[in-house]
Design an enzyme around this catalytic site. Structure first.
Site, PDB file in Angstrom:
ATOM      1  N   GLU A 182       0.715  -1.131   0.063  1.00  0.00           N
ATOM      2  CA  GLU A 182       0.095  -0.050   0.125  1.00  0.00           C
ATOM      3  C   GLU A 182       0.950   1.046   0.212  1.00  0.00           C
ATOM      4  O   GLU A 182       0.512   2.355  -0.472  1.00  0.00           O
ATOM      5  CB  GLU A 182      -1.189  -0.059   1.146  1.00  0.00           C
ATOM      6  N   HIS A 230     -10.672  -5.185   8.104  1.00  0.00           N
ATOM      7  CA  HIS A 230     -11.229  -5.088   6.758  1.00  0.00           C
ATOM      8  C   HIS A 230     -12.721  -3.997   6.991  1.00  0.00           C
ATOM      9  O   HIS A 230     -13.185  -3.377   6.178  1.00  0.00           O
ATOM     10  CB  HIS A 230     -11.995  -6.072   6.093  1.00  0.00           C
TER      11      HIS A 230
HETATM   12  C1  LIG Z   1      -1.978  -5.024   4.067  1.00  0.00           C
HETATM   13  C2  LIG Z   1      -2.924  -5.827   3.473  1.00  0.00           C
HETATM   14  N1  LIG Z   1      -3.227  -5.384   2.273  1.00  0.00           N
HETATM   15  C3  LIG Z   1      -4.343  -6.067   1.704  1.00  0.00           C
HETATM   16  C4  LIG Z   1      -5.038  -7.172   2.212  1.00  0.00           C
HETATM   17  C5  LIG Z   1      -5.730  -8.091   1.430  1.00  0.00           C
HETATM   18  N2  LIG Z   1      -5.551  -9.404   0.943  1.00  0.00           N
HETATM   19  C6  LIG Z   1      -5.883 -10.561   1.681  1.00  0.00           C
HETATM   20  S1  LIG Z   1      -4.773 -11.664   1.384  1.00  0.00           S
HETATM   21  C7  LIG Z   1      -4.384 -10.991  -0.182  1.00  0.00           C
HETATM   22  C8  LIG Z   1      -3.521 -11.557  -0.903  1.00  0.00           C
HETATM   23  C9  LIG Z   1      -2.183 -12.303  -0.071  1.00  0.00           C
HETATM   24  O1  LIG Z   1      -1.297 -13.208  -1.126  1.00  0.00           O
HETATM   25  P1  LIG Z   1      -0.097 -13.880  -0.565  1.00  0.00           P
HETATM   26  O2  LIG Z   1       0.546 -13.116   0.391  1.00  0.00           O
HETATM   27  O3  LIG Z   1       0.519 -14.351  -1.673  1.00  0.00           O
HETATM   28  O4  LIG Z   1      -0.735 -15.062   0.226  1.00  0.00           O
HETATM   29  P2  LIG Z   1      -1.821 -16.197  -0.163  1.00  0.00           P
HETATM   30  O5  LIG Z   1      -3.356 -15.866  -0.030  1.00  0.00           O
HETATM   31  O6  LIG Z   1      -1.480 -16.482  -1.542  1.00  0.00           O
HETATM   32  O7  LIG Z   1      -1.371 -17.363   0.898  1.00  0.00           O
HETATM   33  C10 LIG Z   1      -4.586  -9.685  -0.026  1.00  0.00           C
HETATM   34  C11 LIG Z   1      -3.945  -8.659  -1.060  1.00  0.00           C
HETATM   35  C12 LIG Z   1      -4.770  -7.496   3.441  1.00  0.00           C
HETATM   36  N3  LIG Z   1      -5.387  -8.385   4.269  1.00  0.00           N
HETATM   37  N4  LIG Z   1      -3.784  -6.775   4.102  1.00  0.00           N
END
Ligand SMILES: Cc1ncc(C[n+]2csc(CCOP(=O)(O)OP(=O)(O)O)c2C)c(N)n1
Ligand SMILES: [Mg+2]
Lengths: 325, 362
Positions: A60, A129
């Site tokens: 972000e 959220h």
């Molecule tokens: C700081 C933050 N930004 C955005 C989100 C929304 N969000 C939740 S999971 C995710 C993707 C995470 O991807 P990754 O780190 O590859 O983990 P995976 O879900 O693939 O296990 C996002 C963007 C969040 N939870 N926290």
């Protein structure tokens, strides 16, 4: 006239503005193929290409900081932060940086940046959220804070935001994203900042709110009408700038006021509204100004959100108490 | 310990992927796995338990009986192989949110983490003595905390290693980089276990980083990075054990990139058909982490359909028992809104609680 939900109104505003201004670009998490987690950007990457609708790495601070830089280069970035609570990761780039850039550069630079972010409780989201952190940004001057409550305003305020030469934080009430359709014209129109809307006129009390809490206040006004109480409902629309004139006029007319917001009570923007009323129209008040907010604890697990958020009962109870004093 | 996987990171251009048990169920030439057959059966058990649990709770969620959930499907070798390298009586797990069975393996009762997804409060408290931090939804926020935990454990003279999980998406956050940098500088006893499942919601791994391997990043922080086939439980275990040993000896952190694939979806609200190429998904299916172990063990005469059916039945019962306990645990009550925020709540908060509980305003 076309009927649109808030999601559709935002999508329509973005599409039309990108069509008419080739400098406007979108960036954020999952805004491309997915169309954003709430589908506000659906169809835009297909229409405008991946250079103007950009899926960014998950960071972000750089989404916002890079938007500042893109604006310096002459682009018109509209950044999406997936949920307002995750502005925390980019907070420094918003408050201290975007908010101060014009001042720090002695007016040499300005930042035409819009940050869109959904927020609010009521849809059983996971942790972090739902946080309503809008008041945090009131304490970082230099940023305008826009809180639409309905589809018509969502489009008009978003176009005003994108065209504003200064940075704007545009907070979208995710609970109301698809809750109903309203008339939203095709073609550009703007809703000016700093002009509150009087969504209902009444005699006995004035309810002041913004974003999804406006909908709650309208329900409260319906319920109160059954008891013979008629309430004015004022939708502030923007916290910065604040429409002091409409606020004070509408409260002075009834002499009583309850402010309702989703953020925790203490130092929520309701405190600012209340203090303003005290300074401006103290002698027109017939009762202390009351506030209904979330409790002063962190947003709890989704299973508890109905207890935590301001409820219809709590708003109605606050009105009754205000009417008695 | 051989130089083993760490030798690989010396090649600066190509990151070799540590592999032992290949997708076809055969052992890679020259591989010298640490995992013996008995232990491999144990790993299989945990991987199957994880898959069965995911399948069950996804169907519960579809019936409206379970919260938003991110399954570990396809990533079981990563999740289980890494956890098996730890000693639950002294080491710590700092999870993101997709490593549920790693925390259960580490001693967190399944009914307790399940209760969390059912929105329960008291029944979802991590028991004292279980060295696991809560799931972290705020992406990458757990990593600076994990570095501090590892650093502090060393300052306290404890013989403990921290295993911190992160997704490839999460590795783009500033917190990731700051945490790894600090861990390198303090030489903290920590393993950063990066699950590269190719997706962060709809965002492809290619969008997260221009690097060929996330493991390369470790070089910038002054410690080794290794890449491993994350669908190969024997290889994951190898690199994880090596990294844990390194940390335990005081040699500092390691970054492990475990290359795997998210076989289900981001979470139960997600629909990957909007963005995922079905061919990519089908291709990933051929690299299933569970099937390859079953094939290999079948070749050794240690596995057959009968054993599979029996173990499936046993694990289903186990999971069901945990689910029952979680469902039966007390539901949240309004007072839980105010629970566990302060040791001594401020007066105003006490009044707000009374207002909620008594419908009183004073
Ligand atoms: C700081 C933050 N930004 C955005 C989100 C929304 N969000 C939740 S999971 C995710 C993707 C995470 O991807 P990754 O780190 O590859 O983990 P995976 O879900 O693939 O296990 C996002 C963007 C969040 N939870 N926290
Ligand atoms: Mg991922």
């Amino acid at each position: 006239m076309p009927q649109r939900t808030i999601v559709e109104a935002i999508n329509n505003a973005l599409a039309e503005e990108m069509e008419s201004d080739p400098l406007v670009m979108l960036l954020g998490l999952d805004v491309g193929r997915l169309g954003g987690v709430f589908r506000t950007t659906t169809g835009l990457v297909e229409r405008f290409g991946a250079e103007r609708v950009v899926d960014t790495p998950l960071a972000e601070a750089s989404i916002i900081g890079a938007s500042l830089g893109l604006a310096l280069a002459g682009m018109v970035p509209v950044a999406e932060i997936q949920f307002l609570g995750f502005t925390a990761q980019g907070f420094h780039q918003i408050g201290p940086q975007l908010g101060k850039f014009r001042q720090r550069s002695r007016g040499r630079y300005h930042c035409q940046v819009t940050i869109r972010a959904p927020f609010g409780g009521g849809i059983r989201s996971p942790e972090f959220h739902s946080d309503a952190v809008e008041a945090q940004f009131v304490q970082t001057p230099g940023i305008k804070i826009v809180m639409p409550s309905n589809p018509y305003d969502a489009k008009g305020l978003l176009l005003e935001a994108i065209r504003d030469p200064d940075p704007v934080l545009f907070c979208e009430p995710d609970r109301l994203y698809r809750s109903g359709r309203a008339e939203v014209p095709d073609g550009a129109y703007t809703v000016p900042f700093g002009k509150a809307a009087v969504v209902r006129e009444g005699e006995h009390i004035t309810l002041v709110a913004w974003s999804a809490a406006v909908e709650l206040c309208l329900r409260a006004a319906d319920k109160l009408a059954e008891e013979g109480v008629s309430a004015t409902v004022v939708d502030l629309r923007t916290l910065v700038p604040l429409d002091i004139e409409t606020l004070c006029n509408q409260v002075a007319k009834t002499g009583r006021c309850v402010i309702v917001h989703e953020a925790p009570l203490s130092a929520g923007f309701g405190a600012e509204v209340s203090a303003t009323l005290m300074e401006q129209i103290f002698y027109d008040l017939d009762a202390p100004v009351a506030r209904v907010g979330a409790f002063d604890v962190p947003f709890p697990a989704a299973s508890l959100e109905d207890y935590y958020l301001p409820s219809l009962d709590r708003v109605v109870a606050a009105v009754r108490k205000t009417l008695q004093s | 310990m051989t130089a083993g996987p760490f030798a690989l990171s010396k090649n600066k251009d190509v990151q070799e992927r540590h592999s032992v048990l290949q997708a076809d169920g055969t052992i890679a030439t020259g591989a010298q796995p640490r995992m013996e057959e008995e232990f491999l059966l144990e790993a299989l058990r945990w991987m199957m338990k994880s898959r069965l649990y995911d399948t069950r709770v996804i169907s519960l969620q579809r019936q409206g009986q379970f919260g938003v959930f991110s399954p570990g499907m396809g990533q079981e070798a990563s999740i289980v192989g890494s956890a098996m390298a730890l000693d639950p009586t002294r080491d710590w797990i700092v999870p993101q949110y997709r490593e549920l069975m790693a925390t259960v393996h580490h001693g967190l009762p399944l009914e307790i983490i399940t209760a969390q997804y059912l929105g329960k409060i008291g029944p979802a408290r991590i028991p004292d003595g279980v060295r696991v931090l809560p799931t972290q939804v705020s992406i990458a926020a757990q990593l600076p905390q994990a570095t501090g935990l590892a650093w502090g454990l060393r300052l306290r003279g404890e013989d403990a290693v921290v295993m911190a999980y992160i997704g490839e998406g999460g590795s783009s956050e500033g917190d990731f980089h700051e945490a790894l940098n600090l861990a390198g500088v303090t030489k903290s006893p920590i393993v950063f276990f990066l699950q590269n499942n190719q997706w962060a919601i709809s965002t492809s791994r290619r969008v997260q980083s221009a690097t060929a391997s996330f493991a390369f990043r470790a070089a910038g922080y002054g410690f080794p990075g290794v890449q491993v086939d994350g669908n190969d439980v024997m290889a994951v275990y190898d690199v994880a054990v090596a990294a844990v040993e390194r940390a335990r000896k005081g040699e500092g952190p390691t970054l492990i990139e475990s290359v795997t694939y998210r076989m289900s979806f981001h979470n139960t609200t997600d629909n990957p058909s909007r963005y995922e190429d079905p061919k990519e998904h089908e291709e990933a299916r051929t690299r299933d982490p569970i099937e390859r172990v079953q094939k290999y063990l079948t070749g050794l005469g240690l596995w057959d359909k009968k054993r599979e059916a029996a173990l499936t039945e046993e694990l289903t019962q186990e999971n069901e028992a945990a689910l029952q306990l979680a469902f039966a645990a007390p539901a949240p009550v309004p007072a839980d809104v105010f629970a566990n925020v302060y040791d001594h709540p401020p007066q105003r908060v006490v009044q707000q609680e009374a207002e909620l509980l008594d419908g009183r305003r004073d």
